[in-house]
Design an enzyme around this catalytic site. Structure first.
Site, PDB file in Angstrom:
ATOM      1  N   ASP B 183       0.870  -1.177   0.000  1.00 33.24           N
ATOM      2  CA  ASP B 183       0.000   0.000   0.000  1.00 33.24           C
ATOM      3  C   ASP B 183       0.910   1.231   0.000  1.00 33.24           C
ATOM      4  O   ASP B 183       1.731   1.405   0.914  1.00 33.24           O
ATOM      5  CB  ASP B 183      -0.901  -0.036   1.243  1.00 33.24           C
ATOM      6  CG  ASP B 183      -1.832   1.179   1.324  1.00 33.24           C
ATOM      7  OD1 ASP B 183      -1.552   2.209   0.677  1.00 33.24           O
ATOM      8  OD2 ASP B 183      -2.823   1.088   2.060  1.00 33.24           O
ATOM      9  N   TYR B 208      -5.356  11.488  -3.049  1.00 31.91           N
ATOM     10  CA  TYR B 208      -5.810  12.771  -2.485  1.00 31.91           C
ATOM     11  C   TYR B 208      -4.822  13.338  -1.487  1.00 31.91           C
ATOM     12  O   TYR B 208      -5.034  14.425  -0.972  1.00 31.91           O
ATOM     13  CB  TYR B 208      -7.198  12.639  -1.847  1.00 31.91           C
ATOM     14  CG  TYR B 208      -7.401  11.439  -0.943  1.00 31.91           C
ATOM     15  CD1 TYR B 208      -6.855  11.413   0.332  1.00 31.91           C
ATOM     16  CD2 TYR B 208      -8.135  10.341  -1.369  1.00 31.91           C
ATOM     17  CE1 TYR B 208      -7.038  10.318   1.151  1.00 31.91           C
ATOM     18  CE2 TYR B 208      -8.323   9.232  -0.558  1.00 31.91           C
ATOM     19  CZ  TYR B 208      -7.772   9.233   0.704  1.00 31.91           C
ATOM     20  OH  TYR B 208      -7.954   8.140   1.513  1.00 31.91           O
ATOM     21  N   LYS B 209      -3.745  12.594  -1.215  1.00 33.01           N
ATOM     22  CA  LYS B 209      -2.729  13.085  -0.274  1.00 33.01           C
ATOM     23  C   LYS B 209      -1.673  13.876  -1.053  1.00 33.01           C
ATOM     24  O   LYS B 209      -1.930  14.995  -1.481  1.00 33.01           O
ATOM     25  CB  LYS B 209      -2.125  11.903   0.480  1.00 33.01           C
ATOM     26  CG  LYS B 209      -3.140  11.159   1.356  1.00 33.01           C
ATOM     27  CD  LYS B 209      -2.475   9.956   2.028  1.00 33.01           C
ATOM     28  CE  LYS B 209      -3.483   9.134   2.827  1.00 33.01           C
ATOM     29  NZ  LYS B 209      -3.983   9.849   4.018  1.00 33.01           N
ATOM     30  N   ARG B 355       0.810  15.210  13.786  1.00 28.71           N
ATOM     31  CA  ARG B 355       1.464  14.882  12.513  1.00 28.71           C
ATOM     32  C   ARG B 355       1.674  16.120  11.657  1.00 28.71           C
ATOM     33  O   ARG B 355       0.772  16.950  11.533  1.00 28.71           O
ATOM     34  CB  ARG B 355       0.573  13.941  11.676  1.00 28.71           C
ATOM     35  CG  ARG B 355       0.409  12.568  12.195  1.00 28.71           C
ATOM     36  CD  ARG B 355      -0.100  11.634  11.078  1.00 28.71           C
ATOM     37  NE  ARG B 355      -1.278  12.169  10.370  1.00 28.71           N
ATOM     38  CZ  ARG B 355      -1.879  11.542   9.352  1.00 28.71           C
ATOM     39  NH1 ARG B 355      -1.403  10.374   8.927  1.00 28.71           N
ATOM     40  NH2 ARG B 355      -2.942  12.068   8.778  1.00 28.71           N
TER      41      ARG B 355
END
Lengths: 396, 396
Positions: B183, B208-209, B355
């Protein structure tokens, strides 16, 4: 007061009569501005915060509620996501586990091929003697017996428009202990559907046809409310988890229909669909159905009067016909190309079906007469009989 | 000549330093106009004909080719569609059938939960003793043995940014006869990936990241070219059929990677993604990686100098860290809220991880220093310690 005809709410190009809303609905005018503002004001300005601030996270349930109203489903029993093919798999995988002693999925040859393919894929994956059994549409009633785990049918045949009797077949399936799954691809927004009344366990459908959600608009899935908390999702994605943001290592199915959510929802598509669905808020489906039947009857009458070389391939009885009229013609592909080139857009399905969809939201009687005039001109003057139209007829 | 920093190509709101591109990338400016023209000129004007005239039907392969370049995959080995969760299911279902004598899927507790959930769903559906076995990330290497059917791992840990060694683990899996599935959710567009070189059978990821495709942008799937014509799709939808428009009643898998297509593609989302991917056409991934590491090193150095109460939760060695830096703080949720309110957008993952993502396409050294200054201000003056920030910390 009926509020069905809303022609001004759609983009219909100059010179076009659109009889293909059963394949891809036209664009509601409000879509462009709404998507623009979602992109610029939401994604652009809110960035990641759009998931909460702009309500993206709740959109699959919010739009599901809009669809539920159109198909006679209780509020909170429908959720949006993925594609219709995936919803077939999802519903079927849940349905088959409800009947663990049985091995047969029953469907018919009038079903949309992708539904059959997905069932084939599921059966191939599970092994253990599972089987997809396919009979002719008129043989379904006799094929339902106590060996059937799930009956999976599309209510309106995509080629002919012929409808199955949803209540009668559901009752028959239940009498034999089978679970009932209805595909409403050509029903939602096309005919009156009373899902709750039918008592079926599962229903699925798409939103880019009669609901005008745009190319690739997400699908919907319905689970009967009394079952929604007990079914076991095979496509157990994080957004169907009870607490997606707990990042639990084990799956715990969410409440009710929310467990049929899988991955991150397609916000841009859902935004287009949501604004398209606004047009349905005040639509009386019984009145829409009456108008759809009137347009179809007019079309059949005028075609049979003016273009007798086209043969009706749909049921003549409007009570067992969805919202389309199909005509048979040996060179149907070429004929349809010539008709489309003259502004009347229908479509073609192999081997010889010319399909025309009827959508009273943006079509009126004058459109139908004008369309028949063009079809008659093409057919009666053999305008379709040119190489430029026929060249692709073998490759569809 | 490196062409990495393209700040002017993105919408970054005034006063925002966006360190959350690892969750949802910002909007490329070209998206709004391109989507507008797709809606108005394609859907609006072409209607159903857009599938051919506007190239919608080929879009999943066309965009797949754009993604392939970024992850070191051969042309024609990647196709777009659905969501990452569904791609996990699809890849895993194909992988497990390649090892019919084995029953164990091996993964780790650092995997994104949805990957584990989808594996759980697959195992529950198939029964017959199939099992998902999950070990700690550092125990994966010892857990690979000859009983493992498939090793499924996410290369970059979503919480800590810790990377797995793709080549070494793939080789280990193969030595034991296991199929390897990677992944790349936090890899694609973030670090250098050489899929072909790794020799893994399957890879999947989202867009979408780091790829800035927009909320709910479609996922991708890679199948090693020598296998693509032989694998059996479980999600056997009509657009993966050899001839979708033949409306064959039986599924015949399409050529190569095309068989991993399922239903009707989400054209609006794919259009946004396609124009976002244009920004990657001239990007040298080695250079992007160098700049990403430099930004991260600067951030860690300045944080440790100015905000020592935050503990590094990511690996200190940049060679085994993706493109994010995670910091531990007992009141991380409240602190992150206060930081976001002051314009530095990162995110929080339970129980105590703050994060920050690093994306050299729209971040430079000055942004990093400015961000650290704001983080230091919030932390050193206890600005996070107010009820308005803490109120939601228990419900994430």
């Amino acid at each position: 007061m009926s509020n069905i005809l809303k022609k001004e709410a759609f983009i219909i190009p100059e010179g076009v009569i659109y009889l293909d809303g059963n394949s891809l609905g036209p664009m509601p005018k409000a879509v462009a501005a709404r998507v623009q503002s979602m992109l610029t004001d939401e994604w652009g300005e809110m960035l990641i915060r759009g998931w909460n601030f702009a309500g993206w996270m709740d959109q699959p349930m919010r739009v599901g509620a809009q669809v539920a109203r159109i198909i006679g489903a209780a509020e909170g029993s429908v959720v949006m996501g993925d594609t219709l093919s995936l919803k077939v798999f999802q519903a079927l995988a849940a349905a088959i586990k409800m009947n663990p002693e049985r091995r047969v999925i029953l469907s018919d040859t009038g079903n949309f091929p992708s539904d059959l393919y997905m069932a084939e894929g599921l059966v191939g994956l599970m092994e253990q003697g599972y089987e997809l059994r396919t009979v002719a549409p008129e043989e379904v009633v006799d094929a339902v017996d106590d060996s059937i785990a799930v009956v999976m049918l599309t209510q309106v045949d995509y080629r002919t428009g012929r409808t199955h009797d949803m209540n009668a077949i559901t009752e028959l399936a239940h009498r034999h202990g089978a679970v009932m799954l209805w595909d409403l691809a050509h029903s939602a927004g096309a005919i009156e559907v009373d899902l709750e009344g039918s008592n079926c366990e599962f229903a699925i459908g798409c939103t880019y046809k009669y609901l005008n959600g745009g190319p690739g608009a997400p699908a919907f899935i319905y689970v009967r409310p009394d079952l929604a908390d007990t079914i076991k999702p095979a496509l157990s994605g994080w957004l169907g988890h009870r607490q997606p943001f707990a990042f639990d290592l084990n799956y715990k199915a969410g409440a009710g229909i929310e467990r049929m959510r899988v991955g991150t929802p397609p916000v841009i598509q859902l935004t287009a669909l949501e604004v398209a669905m606004d047009l349905w808020a005040d639509v009386d489906m019984a009145e829409l159905r009456r108008q759809s039947v009137a347009l179809q009857e007019q079309f059949i009458t005028e075609i049979e009067r003016d273009v007798p070389q086209l043969t009706l391939a749909s049921p003549r009885d409007s009570a067992v016909r969805g919202s389309q009229v199909s005509l048979q013609f040996h060179e149907g592909f070429a004929a349809m190309q010539a008709i489309i080139e003259r502004g009347v857009i229908g479509d073609f399905r192999a081997p010889d079906i010319m399909r025309f969809g009827f959508t009273p939201m943006y079509l009126d009687a004058a459109d139908i007469s004008a369309a028949v005039k063009i079809i008659a001109d093409v057919m009666n003057n053999n305008l379709w009989d040119q190489d430029k139209y026929k060249v692709r007829s073998k490759v569809t």
